[in-house]
Design a protein around this motif. Structure first.
Motif, mmCIF file in Angstrom:
data_model
loop_
_atom_site.group_PDB
_atom_site.id
_atom_site.type_symbol
_atom_site.label_atom_id
_atom_site.label_comp_id
_atom_site.label_asym_id
_atom_site.label_seq_id
_atom_site.Cartn_x
_atom_site.Cartn_y
_atom_site.Cartn_z
ATOM 1 N N VAL A 286 10.096 73.696 39.025
ATOM 2 C CA VAL A 286 11.289 74.251 38.398
ATOM 3 C C VAL A 286 10.996 74.689 36.968
ATOM 4 O O VAL A 286 11.726 75.514 36.393
ATOM 5 C CB VAL A 286 12.430 73.203 38.447
ATOM 6 C CG1 VAL A 286 13.722 73.767 37.888
ATOM 7 C CG2 VAL A 286 12.652 72.726 39.870
ATOM 8 N N ARG A 417 17.869 77.364 36.498
ATOM 9 C CA ARG A 417 17.257 76.053 36.256
ATOM 10 C C ARG A 417 18.307 75.027 35.851
ATOM 11 O O ARG A 417 18.214 73.852 36.228
ATOM 12 C CB ARG A 417 16.198 76.192 35.169
ATOM 13 C CG ARG A 417 15.518 74.890 34.788
ATOM 14 C CD ARG A 417 14.416 75.147 33.775
ATOM 15 N NE ARG A 417 13.804 73.919 33.310
ATOM 16 C CZ ARG A 417 12.790 73.849 32.461
ATOM 17 N NH1 ARG A 417 12.270 74.978 31.972
ATOM 18 N NH2 ARG A 417 12.286 72.691 32.085
ATOM 19 N N MET A 420 19.863 73.788 39.084
ATOM 20 C CA MET A 420 18.948 73.060 39.958
ATOM 21 C C MET A 420 18.579 71.685 39.395
ATOM 22 O O MET A 420 18.140 70.810 40.143
ATOM 23 C CB MET A 420 17.684 73.886 40.199
ATOM 24 C CG MET A 420 17.924 75.177 40.962
ATOM 25 S SD MET A 420 16.401 76.023 41.405
ATOM 26 C CE MET A 420 15.659 74.841 42.520
ATOM 27 N N GLU A 421 18.732 71.476 38.101
ATOM 28 C CA GLU A 421 18.409 70.188 37.507
ATOM 29 C C GLU A 421 19.599 69.239 37.458
ATOM 30 O O GLU A 421 19.477 68.130 36.952
ATOM 31 C CB GLU A 421 17.866 70.409 36.087
ATOM 32 C CG GLU A 421 16.489 71.058 36.057
ATOM 33 C CD GLU A 421 16.009 71.290 34.637
ATOM 34 O OE1 GLU A 421 16.848 71.244 33.720
ATOM 35 O OE2 GLU A 421 14.789 71.513 34.445
ATOM 36 N N PHE A 425 22.873 69.160 42.760
ATOM 37 C CA PHE A 425 21.856 69.916 43.488
ATOM 38 C C PHE A 425 20.757 68.985 44.003
ATOM 39 O O PHE A 425 20.244 69.175 45.111
ATOM 40 C CB PHE A 425 21.260 70.987 42.573
ATOM 41 C CG PHE A 425 20.349 71.947 43.273
ATOM 42 C CD1 PHE A 425 20.851 73.097 43.860
ATOM 43 C CD2 PHE A 425 18.983 71.712 43.363
ATOM 44 C CE1 PHE A 425 20.014 73.995 44.503
ATOM 45 C CE2 PHE A 425 18.142 72.600 44.007
ATOM 46 C CZ PHE A 425 18.657 73.736 44.576
ATOM 47 N N ALA A 437 22.039 77.243 44.705
ATOM 48 C CA ALA A 437 22.736 77.166 43.427
ATOM 49 C C ALA A 437 23.556 78.433 43.242
ATOM 50 O O ALA A 437 23.014 79.539 43.274
ATOM 51 C CB ALA A 437 21.738 76.998 42.288
ATOM 52 N N ALA A 448 27.008 73.880 43.677
ATOM 53 C CA ALA A 448 25.850 73.927 44.583
ATOM 54 C C ALA A 448 26.330 73.568 45.974
ATOM 55 O O ALA A 448 27.141 72.652 46.146
ATOM 56 C CB ALA A 448 24.761 72.961 44.127
ATOM 57 N N SER A 477 16.620 79.723 45.180
ATOM 58 C CA SER A 477 16.892 78.307 45.437
ATOM 59 C C SER A 477 16.160 77.828 46.681
ATOM 60 O O SER A 477 15.602 76.722 46.709
ATOM 61 C CB SER A 477 18.399 78.088 45.582
ATOM 62 O OG SER A 477 19.087 78.485 44.424
ATOM 63 N N THR A 481 12.775 75.064 46.923
ATOM 64 C CA THR A 481 13.009 73.755 47.547
ATOM 65 C C THR A 481 12.385 73.619 48.931
ATOM 66 O O THR A 481 12.287 72.502 49.436
ATOM 67 C CB THR A 481 14.522 73.488 47.665
ATOM 68 O OG1 THR A 481 15.136 74.581 48.361
ATOM 69 C CG2 THR A 481 15.152 73.358 46.287
#
Length: 525
Positions: A286, A417, A420-421, A425, A437, A448, A477, A481
């Protein structure tokens, strides 16, 4: 009275004409037969409606069309019945005219009746009936296509079955097999057991469908083959020439030792797989994404906008109080609580001193400001806030507030980002789904979702509203992942603008499809 006289005159004229004219009487009977009864009833009802209540015919014309269709169907049914004797012996009970609507054979009459039944709904309800007919017509064509496919497959398998049985019969007759063994093999079919002969070179061969059957071995005339040893040039130690397919016998003498397959050289060791992946793929970090910017909306500006909203509505007699402010990256939502106003007439009575018992205006009976009063002031608030983009949500789901959404005075970007952090998520990614996301809501909370848990997904919006950015965020996204051995994607982009830059990523099954005609074939494949 006049109508009765007219009807009586017409009836007497018709009766006298038919009574004195034999040709007219015969023509009348042969033309329509017993079909004159339903036709006469329908014509009489129609003339009566036109004479006494023509609006009944105009407003309920669908019922008259249905009655006419029932009359035609009754004549069609009568046209299929032929009396044993009489004037209608050769023309049916429906007469010559009825033969047009029905007639013989009965199958043709049934098809005509079915046509009448199908046409009537198109006349009285064309849109609904057309939709239903189109839907079931497509299903019927699909069923017909599927039936033809199955018929072709059945014919192919049937021809193959007969060909196999004919080959077995011919082979058995050539070997002079007994009738019992031959019948058994015809019923059971060709043997699937592997057969090894002098032509064997190490690997067992699966006998062809028309190959030799071990069950017939006892019926072979093996002594007749013993003279082959004396033939010149015969060499049993050498390799035998492979016979024709389907005629490979099993010999009684010892088979040669099978050849050993050459030892396989060990392939070079594959590189060590990455942690958490069996195929060596690793998800990108990420950290490759741009970090989020620390941004906070100025509190003073938000409070000033809240007071401006209260004063603007108060100038128009709508009392509200801003009790909640949620600032997102692009939108600020103000939570409005409707205020209290005295009921009509109470404040004026207290002001003039007419209500001696309750002259204090603070103790007068009050009522809440109506939500509709806030909604009709949308243009006034947009003018005061100097923005053309304004939305009122009345009420806010789960809260006793009226939401007023306006553009933020200091908008900020939402980075991928940053979403996603977030823990939300991370929880979706830990469950093993397809986390995507989407951004932040009006209050600044991350949004999310698990794509695998959504039945459908539609991305819509005006030009420049961020549809392409949303699609890119979803793809990114998934790529960050899931590894290519966990997720495969098929992309279609007829515009050749948004998705074509993704050509070359390892998650794609094939190149991005840009031709609409290839979509159906790719999805089926």
């Amino acid at each position: 009275m006049i109508d009765a006289v007219v009807i009586l005159a017409i009836g007497l004229s018709a009766g006298l004409y038919l009574g004195y004219s034999t040709d007219a009487r015969e023509w009348t009977v042969v033309a329509l037969g017993y079909g004159w009864a339903p036709v006469g009833l329908w014509v009489a009802a129609t003339l009566g409606a036109l004479r006494y209540n023509r609006y009944l015919l105009f407003f309920h014309w669908r019922r008259w069309v249905i009655a006419a269709a029932l009359t035609a169907i009754s004549i069609s049914v009568l046209s299929t019945i032929f009396p044993a004797d009489g004037a209608l012996e050769h023309v049916s009970l429906g007469g010559k005219w009825g033969a047009v609507l029905g007639g013989t054979p009965a199958i043709l009459a049934g098809l005509k009746i079915a046509g009448i039944v199908l046409v009537v709904p198109l006349i009285i309800r064309p849109k609904q009936a057309g939709t239903v007919y189109f839907r079931y017509g497509r299903r019927g064509l699909a069923g017909l296509q599927l039936g033809l496919v199955y018929a072709y497959v059945g014919a192919h398998l049937g021809a193959r079955f007969l060909d196999q049985r004919f080959r077995i019969l011919r082979y058995g007759m050539h070997r002079q097999s007994s009738g019992g063994k031959l019948l058994k093999m015809i019923l059971i079919g060709p043997s699937k057991s592997p057969v090894r002969t002098r032509a064997y070179q190490g690997d067992t061969e699966v006998a062809p469908d028309m190959g030799f059957h071990p069950e017939l071995e006892g019926d072979l005339d093996l002594p007749a083959l013993s003279g082959l040893d004396d033939l010149p040039g015969s060499d049993l130690d050498g390799d035998w020439e492979a016979p024709n397919p389907g005629l490979i016998p099993t010999w009684d003498d010892k088979e040669p030792a099978p050849r050993k397959a050459p030892a396989l050289t060990r392939a070079p060791a594959a590189p060590k797989a990455a942690k958490g992946s069996k195929s060596g793929w690793e998800t990108p970090a990420v950290d490759l994404l741009s970090p989020s910017d620390t941004h906070h909306a100025p509190e003073a500006a938000l409070q000033e906008m809240a007071r401006l909203v209260e004063s603007t509505l108060g100038d128009h007699g709508v009392r509200v109080e801003v009790t909640d402010i949620k600032a997102g990256p692009r939108i600020v939502r103000f939570g409005l609580v409707p205020g209290w106003v005295p009921r009509k007439g109470e404040s004026s009575r207290a002001t003039l001193g007419l209500d001696k018992d309750n002259a204090d205006t603070s103790e007068l009976e009050r009522s809440r400001v109506k939500v509709q009063s806030i909604l009709i002031r949308e243009k006034d608030m947009a003018l005061a806030l100097k923005t053309p983009y304004l939305r009122i949500e009345a009420p806010v789901p789960g809260e006793a507030l009226v939401g007023l959404e306006v553009p933020s005075p200091s908008p900020s970007k939402v980075h991928l980002r940053e979403i996603m952090e977030t823990p939300a998520f991370g929880r979706l990614a830990a469950k093993g789904g397809l986390p995507i996301a989407l951004g932040q809501d009006t209050g600044g909370s991350p949004v999310a979702l698990d794509l695998a848990a959504l039945p459908h997904m539609l991305i819509a919006g005006a030009t420049g509203s961020g549809k392409s950015v949303c699609i890119n965020s979803i793809v990114a996204s998934l790529m960050l992942t899931k590894t290519p051995d966990q997720l495969r994607m098929l992309m279609v982009d007829p515009k050749r603008v948004e998705l074509t830059p993704f050509n070359g990523i390892p998650h794609l099954i094939g190149p991005v499809i840009v031709d609409a005609e290839e979509v159906n074939q790719s999805l089926r494949g």
